[in-house]
Enzyme design. Structure first.
Site, PDB file in Angstrom:
ATOM      1  N   GLU A   1     -11.275   1.429 -65.932  1.00  0.00           N
ATOM      2  CA  GLU A   1     -11.707   2.840 -65.854  1.00  0.00           C
ATOM      3  C   GLU A   1     -10.392   3.577 -66.431  1.00  0.00           C
ATOM      4  O   GLU A   1      -9.390   3.323 -65.525  1.00  0.00           O
ATOM      5  CB  GLU A   1     -12.386   3.400 -64.632  1.00  0.00           C
ATOM      6  CG  GLU A   1     -12.967   4.602 -64.707  1.00  0.00           C
ATOM      7  CD  GLU A   1     -12.389   5.568 -63.597  1.00  0.00           C
ATOM      8  OE1 GLU A   1     -11.498   6.443 -63.892  1.00  0.00           O
ATOM      9  OE2 GLU A   1     -12.934   5.303 -62.476  1.00  0.00           O
TER      10      GLU A   1
ATOM     11  N   CYS B   1      -9.979  11.451 -62.689  1.00  0.00           N
ATOM     12  CA  CYS B   1     -10.379  11.142 -63.950  1.00  0.00           C
ATOM     13  C   CYS B   1     -11.549  12.166 -64.484  1.00  0.00           C
ATOM     14  O   CYS B   1     -11.752  11.899 -65.702  1.00  0.00           O
ATOM     15  CB  CYS B   1     -10.827   9.702 -64.025  1.00  0.00           C
ATOM     16  SG  CYS B   1     -11.689   9.072 -62.833  1.00  0.00           S
TER      17      CYS B   1
HETATM   18  N1  LIG Z   1      -8.262   7.888 -65.632  1.00  0.00           N
HETATM   19  C1  LIG Z   1      -7.901   7.690 -64.411  1.00  0.00           C
HETATM   20  O1  LIG Z   1      -8.437   7.513 -63.615  1.00  0.00           O
HETATM   21  C2  LIG Z   1      -6.429   7.537 -64.142  1.00  0.00           C
HETATM   22  C3  LIG Z   1      -5.550   7.536 -64.846  1.00  0.00           C
HETATM   23  N2  LIG Z   1      -4.115   7.897 -64.772  1.00  0.00           N
HETATM   24  C4  LIG Z   1      -3.162   7.924 -65.784  1.00  0.00           C
HETATM   25  O2  LIG Z   1      -2.207   6.573 -65.693  1.00  0.00           O
HETATM   26  C5  LIG Z   1      -0.898   7.223 -65.642  1.00  0.00           C
HETATM   27  C6  LIG Z   1       0.066   6.497 -64.664  1.00  0.00           C
HETATM   28  O3  LIG Z   1      -0.548   6.254 -63.634  1.00  0.00           O
HETATM   29  P1  LIG Z   1      -0.882   4.915 -62.819  1.00  0.00           P
HETATM   30  O4  LIG Z   1      -1.619   5.038 -61.909  1.00  0.00           O
HETATM   31  O5  LIG Z   1       0.579   4.300 -62.508  1.00  0.00           O
HETATM   32  O6  LIG Z   1      -1.614   4.025 -63.744  1.00  0.00           O
HETATM   33  P2  LIG Z   1      -0.951   2.634 -64.487  1.00  0.00           P
HETATM   34  O7  LIG Z   1      -1.991   2.204 -65.561  1.00  0.00           O
HETATM   35  O8  LIG Z   1       0.356   2.876 -65.073  1.00  0.00           O
HETATM   36  O9  LIG Z   1      -0.801   1.635 -63.322  1.00  0.00           O
HETATM   37  C7  LIG Z   1      -2.193   1.134 -62.875  1.00  0.00           C
HETATM   38  C8  LIG Z   1      -1.788  -0.319 -62.260  1.00  0.00           C
HETATM   39  O10 LIG Z   1      -1.706  -1.286 -63.388  1.00  0.00           O
HETATM   40  C9  LIG Z   1      -0.319  -1.919 -63.177  1.00  0.00           C
HETATM   41  N3  LIG Z   1      -0.009  -2.064 -64.717  1.00  0.00           N
HETATM   42  C10 LIG Z   1       0.159  -0.963 -65.555  1.00  0.00           C
HETATM   43  N4  LIG Z   1       0.295  -1.482 -66.898  1.00  0.00           N
HETATM   44  C11 LIG Z   1       0.290  -2.560 -66.780  1.00  0.00           C
HETATM   45  C12 LIG Z   1       0.544  -3.674 -67.768  1.00  0.00           C
HETATM   46  N5  LIG Z   1       0.884  -3.545 -68.906  1.00  0.00           N
HETATM   47  N6  LIG Z   1       0.523  -5.059 -67.371  1.00  0.00           N
HETATM   48  C13 LIG Z   1       0.176  -5.193 -66.063  1.00  0.00           C
HETATM   49  N7  LIG Z   1       0.006  -4.463 -65.097  1.00  0.00           N
HETATM   50  C14 LIG Z   1      -0.010  -3.067 -65.486  1.00  0.00           C
HETATM   51  C15 LIG Z   1       0.550  -1.120 -62.508  1.00  0.00           C
HETATM   52  O11 LIG Z   1       1.516  -1.653 -61.879  1.00  0.00           O
HETATM   53  P3  LIG Z   1       2.722  -0.788 -61.013  1.00  0.00           P
HETATM   54  O12 LIG Z   1       2.148  -0.722 -59.700  1.00  0.00           O
HETATM   55  O13 LIG Z   1       3.953  -1.773 -61.112  1.00  0.00           O
HETATM   56  O14 LIG Z   1       2.760   0.403 -61.522  1.00  0.00           O
HETATM   57  C16 LIG Z   1      -0.325  -0.336 -61.386  1.00  0.00           C
HETATM   58  O15 LIG Z   1      -0.778  -1.499 -60.566  1.00  0.00           O
HETATM   59  C17 LIG Z   1      -1.170   8.808 -65.089  1.00  0.00           C
HETATM   60  O16 LIG Z   1       0.003   9.667 -65.685  1.00  0.00           O
HETATM   61  C18 LIG Z   1      -2.403   9.226 -65.719  1.00  0.00           C
HETATM   62  O17 LIG Z   1      -2.190   9.378 -66.984  1.00  0.00           O
HETATM   63  C19 LIG Z   1      -3.854   7.368 -63.283  1.00  0.00           C
HETATM   64  C20 LIG Z   1      -4.736   7.325 -62.354  1.00  0.00           C
HETATM   65  C21 LIG Z   1      -5.972   7.192 -62.537  1.00  0.00           C
HETATM   66  O1  LIG Z   2     -13.813  12.092 -58.262  1.00  0.00           O
HETATM   67  C1  LIG Z   2     -14.221  10.972 -57.858  1.00  0.00           C
HETATM   68  O2  LIG Z   2     -14.857  10.713 -56.775  1.00  0.00           O
HETATM   69  C2  LIG Z   2     -13.596   9.452 -58.556  1.00  0.00           C
HETATM   70  C3  LIG Z   2     -12.611  10.119 -59.649  1.00  0.00           C
HETATM   71  C4  LIG Z   2     -11.958   8.735 -60.210  1.00  0.00           C
HETATM   72  O3  LIG Z   2     -12.758   7.563 -60.213  1.00  0.00           O
HETATM   73  C5  LIG Z   2     -10.610   8.783 -60.488  1.00  0.00           C
HETATM   74  O4  LIG Z   2      -9.947   9.888 -60.536  1.00  0.00           O
HETATM   75  O5  LIG Z   2      -9.935   7.669 -60.806  1.00  0.00           O
END
Ligand SMILES: NC(=O)C1=CN([C@@H]2O[C@H](COP(=O)(O)OP(=O)(O)OC[C@H]3O[C@@H](n4cnc5c(N)ncnc54)[C@H](OP(=O)(O)O)[C@@H]3O)[C@@H](O)[C@H]2O)C=CC1
Ligand SMILES: O=C(O)CCC(=O)C(=O)O
Length: 526
Positions: A265, A302
């Site tokens: 997601e 998200c």
């Molecule tokens: N759509 C959504 O629901 C969300 C979007 N985001 C977006 O993500 C950005 C960064 O947030 P973050 O939560 O750190 O998300 P990331 O995608 O950077 O990281 C999520 C997890 O995946 C790991 N990871 C990331 N890239 C790789 C890769 N290429 N290979 C292997 N493992 C990987 C990270 O490791 P590590 O622990 O070392 O960082 C972490 O455990 C935010 O600025 C935002 O834009 C964030 C949260 C939710």
């Molecule tokens: O709003 C929620 O309960 C879920 C949202 C979500 O999945 C996220 O922000 O990554």
């Protein structure tokens, strides 16, 4: 409980030697103790082997036993008490009340999946009895059930340190399906992860399950996550995070000799359509409601409403005036990590510097580090159609209003949107025609369509879809929230003329588990 900084590999606690990970308190910028040792190839290998060794036994546990295990995880999380909340606040900057609510959601989710496992329809039992006399060819005896895919790799999400993390929805649904889980902890909240990980580890032992049902690995950077997804004993992946991270893991999974599903997601800008009659009737209330949703939790959802679409005119101006006033007075909450804060500031700066975009309002400035100053921008339908950068998610409280000359242009913009988790209609009765015209497009674009609400806040229930076409997720056929999330980790197996003594209980004559089954096409408890 004293945090040790160790990984949990089956029953063992193990100190990683590949670098150190320290949580940062984003409200002060201070590094928190202890240091967590990063894992490497050896820990991934050991956790995956244990998970594989546990799989055949865990997948055949009786539904009641698996349900009791899920409930034990929930109980052990609650037993962590305030320590869990205090650590999660320090590591995430999220308010205490939010994290208490999130803990309730996490525990409720585990208990809901326990009920799902007991109820049993997830097994999908189907029986077509043999028709030996059928002409011209007899029919064999055919019986279908669903079995779990195998060990699952789960990546904890930064923005939900409890509900989408170590024992969050991906883990709960994988356990419910009968899959062992290897969690890659998010580096932003390793202490929260260790606490919850120990609660899960204890539940595995209390329930007499094989130790490999659960492991927790730390590792900053890409190597641990990549090794986990590439490991041949891992059969599916659950991920919530960035588009870049999700796509990288999809590529790793697709290049394996045996490709596996990745349920990622990723990014969604969640369009909200302000239809004309609704705007005429309640522009000011809509403006205030929108800002409340946009600024909730510093916009770190998200499901955050990242774009608004409306027909230009005086009613839209009333909406803008109310939104500008509400947003202009909004405080600057702390964001989850310095990295997420920097990405937010960069995204906002790119919009502010875009010649096709006007800045309508900014929230109040903060006086601490990593604070999110909300932002509202506006552009035209033509500009939005011309500039693909305007479709990118800015994670945090930032939103872009698209002023459309008419409803036709609003539909044209909707048609150009990428896949979304949600699409929102603000509508009154007189907007029914416009809404009906939009619906086919929205159904193609989004996993959840809602009327007269705001998209933040996802109910954990049976009918929820928290999914959608790429880039919202990597697989639009599923959901990561709600009981249907269990489907992601199951696959059907058909047993043809298999002797009764070899059949699984769920498919035996007499229905010993009392399941709902489809027998010769008819659904019933038979
Ligand atoms: N759509 C959504 O629901 C969300 C979007 N985001 C977006 O993500 C950005 C960064 O947030 P973050 O939560 O750190 O998300 P990331 O995608 O950077 O990281 C999520 C997890 O995946 C790991 N990871 C990331 N890239 C790789 C890769 N290429 N290979 C292997 N493992 C990987 C990270 O490791 P590590 O622990 O070392 O960082 C972490 O455990 C935010 O600025 C935002 O834009 C964030 C949260 C939710
Ligand atoms: O709003 C929620 O309960 C879920 C949202 C979500 O999945 C996220 O922000 O990554």
């Amino acid at each position: 409980m004293t945090l040790t900084g160790m990984m949990l590999i089956g029953v063992e606690s193990h100190r990683g030697r590949n670098g150190e990970i320290r949580a940062i308190d984003p409200s002060t910028g201070a590094a928190l103790d202890p240091a967590f040792g990063g894992g490497g190839a050896a820990e991934v290998d050991r956790a995956c082997q244990l998970a594989w060794d546990a799989f055949d036994r865990f997948r055949e546990t009786a539904p009641e036993d698996r349900a009791v295990f899920l409930e034990a995880v929930a109980r052990n999380i609650l037993d962590l008490g305030d320590e869990l909340i205090v650590r999660a606040v320090a590591e995430s900057g999220l308010p205490r009340a939010r994290l208490e609510g999130e803990r309730g959601r996490t525990v409720g989710q585990l208990r809901l999946f326990a009920a799902v496992v007991r109820e049993g329809s997830w097994i999908g039992a189907r029986i077509d009895p043999a028709l030996p006399e059928r002409a011209p060819l007899p029919r064999p005896d055919l019986r279908q059930r669903r079995i779990p895919l195998g060990p699952v790799a789960v990546f904890g999400a930064s923005n939900f340190p409890l509900a989408f993390s170590v024992a969050g929805g991906d883990t709960a649904s994988a356990f419910a399906a009968g899959c062992p889980v290897v969690v890659k902890a998010h580096s932003a909240h390793p202490g929260t992860s260790e606490l919850v990980g120990r609660a899960v580890q204890a539940a595995v032992a209390e329930c007499g399950l094989p130790e490999g049902v659960f492991s927790l690995i730390f590792g900053a950077g890409t190597s641990v996550g990549t090794a986990l997804v590439a490991d041949p004993r891992i059969k599916a992946v659950g991920f919530t995070g960035s588009r870049r991270g999700g796509v990288a893991l999809m590529e790793v999974a697709a290049k394996r000799p045996e490709p596996i599903p990745v349920y990622a997601e990723m990014s969604s800008i969640n369009p909200a359509f302000l239809l004309p009659a609704a705007l005429a009737a309640r522009a000011e209330a809509l403006g205030r409601g929108f800002v409340a949703s946009l600024t909730l939790g510093a916009g770190q959802f998200c499901t955050n409403p990242g774009i608004l679409l409306a027909v230009d005119g005086p009613d839209l101006d009333r909406f803008v005036a109310a939104a500008v006033e509400a947003l202009g007075g909004s405080a600057a909450p702390t964001m989850l990590t310095p990295g997420i804060h920097a990405a937010f500031d960069a995204g906002v700066a790119a919009l502010a510097d875009n010649a096709l975009v006007a800045t309508l309002a900014r929230g109040l400035d903060g006086d601490g580090p990593n604070q999110c100053r909300a932002a509202l921008f506006a552009t035209t339908a033509d500009a939005f159609l011309d500039d693909p950068s305007l479709r990118e998610e800015v994670f945090g409280s930032a939103s872009l209003l698209i002023r459309c000359p008419d409803l036709e242009s609003l539909r044209a913009v909707a048609e150009r949107l990428d896949g979304q988790l949600t699409a929102t209609l603000q509508m009154d009765a007189a907007d029914a025609g416009a809404a009906a015209a939009l619906l086919p497009t929205l159904e193609r674009k989004a996993g959840r369509i809602l009327a007269n609400g705001w998209p933040t806040g996802v109910e954990v229930c049976h009918a929820m879809v928290h999914g959608g076409p790429f880039p919202a997720t990597s697989d639009s056929r599923t959901t990561s929230v709600g009981t249907a999330a269990i489907e992601r980790f199951l696959r059907p197996v058909c047993y043809q003329d298999i002797p009764a003594g070899l059949l699984p209980e769920s498919l035996r004559d007499g229905n010993p588990l009392g399941l709902w089954r489809r027998v010769d096409g008819a659904l019933g408890r038979h």
